[in-house]
Design a protein around this motif. Sequence first.
Motif, PDB file in Angstrom:
ATOM      1  N   THR A  55      -0.941  11.262  14.025  1.00 44.93           N
ATOM      2  CA  THR A  55      -1.606  10.888  12.840  1.00 44.93           C
ATOM      3  C   THR A  55      -1.250  11.211  11.342  1.00 44.93           C
ATOM      4  OG1 THR A  55      -3.568  12.217  13.251  1.00 44.93           O
ATOM      5  CG2 THR A  55      -3.684  10.236  14.368  1.00 44.93           C
TER       6      THR A  55
ATOM      7  N   PHE B 201       2.159   0.413   3.614  1.00 41.94           N
ATOM      8  CA  PHE B 201       1.600   0.724   5.001  1.00 41.94           C
ATOM      9  C   PHE B 201       2.268   0.443   6.317  1.00 41.94           C
ATOM     10  CE2 PHE B 201      -2.417   1.731   2.358  1.00 41.94           C
ATOM     11  CZ  PHE B 201      -2.490   2.993   2.783  1.00 41.94           C
ATOM     12  N   ASP B 202       2.719  -0.999   5.995  1.00 39.31           N
ATOM     13  CA  ASP B 202       3.409  -1.524   7.333  1.00 39.31           C
ATOM     14  C   ASP B 202       4.677  -0.807   7.576  1.00 39.31           C
ATOM     15  OD1 ASP B 202       1.401  -3.432   7.610  1.00 39.31           O
ATOM     16  OD2 ASP B 202       2.303  -4.920   6.460  1.00 39.31           O
TER      17      ASP B 202
ATOM     18  N   PRO C 178      -1.905   0.823  16.722  1.00 32.96           N
ATOM     19  CA  PRO C 178      -1.914   1.702  15.478  1.00 32.96           C
ATOM     20  C   PRO C 178      -3.159   1.288  14.896  1.00 32.96           C
ATOM     21  CG  PRO C 178       0.251   0.610  15.653  1.00 32.96           C
ATOM     22  CD  PRO C 178      -0.684  -0.018  16.391  1.00 32.96           C
TER      23      PRO C 178
ATOM     24  N   MET D 149      -3.251   6.963   8.849  1.00 29.81           N
ATOM     25  CA  MET D 149      -2.488   6.160   9.539  1.00 29.81           C
ATOM     26  C   MET D 149      -2.333   6.887  11.297  1.00 29.81           C
ATOM     27  SD  MET D 149       0.383   4.620   7.357  1.00 29.81           S
ATOM     28  CE  MET D 149       0.957   6.340   6.692  1.00 29.81           C
TER      29      MET D 149
ATOM     30  N   ASP E 233      -2.511  11.743   7.249  1.00 33.80           N
ATOM     31  CA  ASP E 233      -3.424  11.098   6.005  1.00 33.80           C
ATOM     32  C   ASP E 233      -2.643  11.807   4.869  1.00 33.80           C
ATOM     33  OD1 ASP E 233      -4.778  13.878   4.998  1.00 33.80           O
ATOM     34  OD2 ASP E 233      -4.668  13.861   7.178  1.00 33.80           O
TER      35      ASP E 233
ATOM     36  N   ASP F 270       5.368   2.379   6.536  1.00 35.71           N
ATOM     37  CA  ASP F 270       5.135   3.639   7.372  1.00 35.71           C
ATOM     38  C   ASP F 270       4.323   3.600   8.714  1.00 35.71           C
ATOM     39  OD1 ASP F 270       6.114   4.955   4.920  1.00 35.71           O
ATOM     40  OD2 ASP F 270       3.927   4.932   4.148  1.00 35.71           O
ATOM     41  N   VAL F 271       3.929   2.670   9.049  1.00 34.32           N
ATOM     42  CA  VAL F 271       3.266   2.357  10.493  1.00 34.32           C
ATOM     43  C   VAL F 271       4.682   2.192  11.410  1.00 34.32           C
ATOM     44  CG1 VAL F 271       1.968   1.214  12.126  1.00 34.32           C
ATOM     45  CG2 VAL F 271       0.965   2.044   9.928  1.00 34.32           C
TER      46      VAL F 271
ATOM     47  N   HIS G 139      -7.476   2.374   4.745  1.00 36.74           N
ATOM     48  CA  HIS G 139      -7.204   2.843   3.539  1.00 36.74           C
ATOM     49  C   HIS G 139      -8.094   3.810   2.674  1.00 36.74           C
ATOM     50  CE1 HIS G 139      -5.441  -1.373   2.798  1.00 36.74           C
ATOM     51  NE2 HIS G 139      -4.797  -0.673   3.734  1.00 36.74           N
TER      52      HIS G 139
ATOM     53  N   SER H 164      -6.317   8.025   2.611  1.00 37.08           N
ATOM     54  CA  SER H 164      -5.841   7.035   3.472  1.00 37.08           C
ATOM     55  C   SER H 164      -5.460   7.716   4.895  1.00 37.08           C
ATOM     56  CB  SER H 164      -4.981   5.943   2.907  1.00 37.08           C
ATOM     57  OG  SER H 164      -3.684   6.898   2.762  1.00 37.08           O
TER      58      SER H 164
ATOM     59  N   VAL I 223      -4.846   1.834  10.983  1.00 38.81           N
ATOM     60  CA  VAL I 223      -4.468   2.061   9.304  1.00 38.81           C
ATOM     61  C   VAL I 223      -5.777   2.127   8.574  1.00 38.81           C
ATOM     62  CG1 VAL I 223      -3.500   1.425   7.058  1.00 38.81           C
ATOM     63  CG2 VAL I 223      -2.164   1.120   9.462  1.00 38.81           C
TER      64      VAL I 223
END
Length: 584
Positions: free
Chosen positions: A151, A164-165, A106, A136, A153, A167-168, A110, A134, A108
């Motif tokens: 992907t 973020f973690d 993945p 991802m 944004d 959501d990933v 920002h 941002s 990421v």
Amino acid sequence: MSDADALAATTQAPSQRIQLSEIALIGVYEISKILTAPTRLETTLANVLNLLSSFLQMRHGTIVLLADDGAPEVAVGAGWSEDSLSQTPQRYPERAIGQIVATDVPLVVHNVADHDLFDASDVAALASDGVKVSFMGVPIRAGDRVVGTLTVDRIWDGESVFRFDSDVRFLVMIANLIGQTVKLHRVVARDRDRLIEESHRLQKEITKLQPAPASGVRASGIIGESPAIRSVLDKIAIVARSNATMLLRGESGTGKELFARALHEMSPRAPKAFVKVNCAALAESVLESELFGHEKGAFTGAVATRKGRFELADGGTLFLDEIGEISASFQAKLLRVLQSGEFERVGGTKTLKADVRLIAATNKNLEEAVRNGEFRADLYYRISVVPLLLPPLRERSSDIPLLAARFLEQFNEENGRQLAFSKQAMQVLKSCYFPGNVRELENCVQRTATFAAEESIVAADFACGQDQCLSATLWKGKASADPWPKAVGGLGPFSAPPPVEAYREPPQLARPVAAPSNAESVEAAPGTQWPESFDRGDDSERARLLEAMEKSGWVQAKAARMLGLTPRQIGYALRKHAIEIKKF
């Protein structure tokens, strides 16, 4: 991040994890229902992105699928529809997606404006209003292969690393579900393409193996529904699939050219030319020029280069009629062309090639000609790969009404009349022998129609009813050995002709019989009963026999009926009195 902020994040983490896990579970459930719906793949992926927008507060979302060669094949954004196919394709950051595919991990970011994977056009598309965005992206896998990327944004509001973690991880779960769906769609698509291809292949095989119906050859002018005609057409349909050389045998007037054209039209060579040559109508020097062509100045009158029939028939079919009449020297030249496909024009030195399918025809007994040294055996084997004996009209008498009606229709069209056959007239035609076959039948119909006084042709209109039959005049005082022994199955070796009794109304053309040295030695077969009206003991018997043969045109069966004898009895009588059958 300060120590206070870190502590606050740590304090809030358990409750956030519980809430986010519940959201993720609901999201996975809803997306799994979308992925199992029986819709187009692009529509399914667009629906997934639309649902993700409600979970991740994203601005844009894109799913890119890769072809087998690694090039992007499908690019779907949120709000995609089939109407948007003709519009500009969905824009996506190619360098960022390329890194996700290459690394299989993945990505990421920002702030896309500060990252070197996003060029100015990417930043302008993602952050056009000047806000921080941002990004991802996660790989979509099918087995051990990366088949695409997912992907999203969104506006960056300084959210924590923990957000973020989580959501990933959620996107990775969704990407795994998408990967299985993509794999299933591709397997189904491959199976569908394979089945369609196999279906087309089998259809072609069935078409090749299934002979064309006899009714499909009507364009060649072949008329008839008798078993004899259907059998010939079925054989032609089979032979037409190959390039084998064919030899059409049969009596004069049986329509060899029509059957040759039918073979051409039923073959893969039908779009190319059908070229015909009558070998008996041309001198040897002219025939060579006709077949092979000539160069300018090759002989007197050759004012320009001319292509021969072999060149004109390149890719198509060449029909050589009366091939049994060509000379021995020309047979050698023709053999060379048939063996190698090479020839030179008359007066030329350049070797030419032609891809030609040969059909030959003859009414000559080639087997006897080979035995007598009149026809080359090697050429005979070359042209007689598939011999086919065409049935004479006497063996397809059920076709006479169809043929006669067609000939009369042509006469009416050409002469502006409305003639028709009466039942009695048709019976007269069906009872005729027609030694000249279809050609003689056409002559008979046209002549009778020309002299017909009424709109309906009756029995009395025919020449035979007025003792003016052309066949009787033609055969009077002449006879011919039947040159056409029957072929076994139409394709096999020749055998002896059937006895006269095998015909329905047989005026069998008698074979020449040499006079025996001792006429008294010829006796009737044991048990033969002679009618009382036929005296066997004096010279009047011979005179009456000669008179009957002359009146019948030397047709034994007719003479036998006049004398009250059977064909077998009159045969014995002819040999007993040493009467030699006159040759035609």
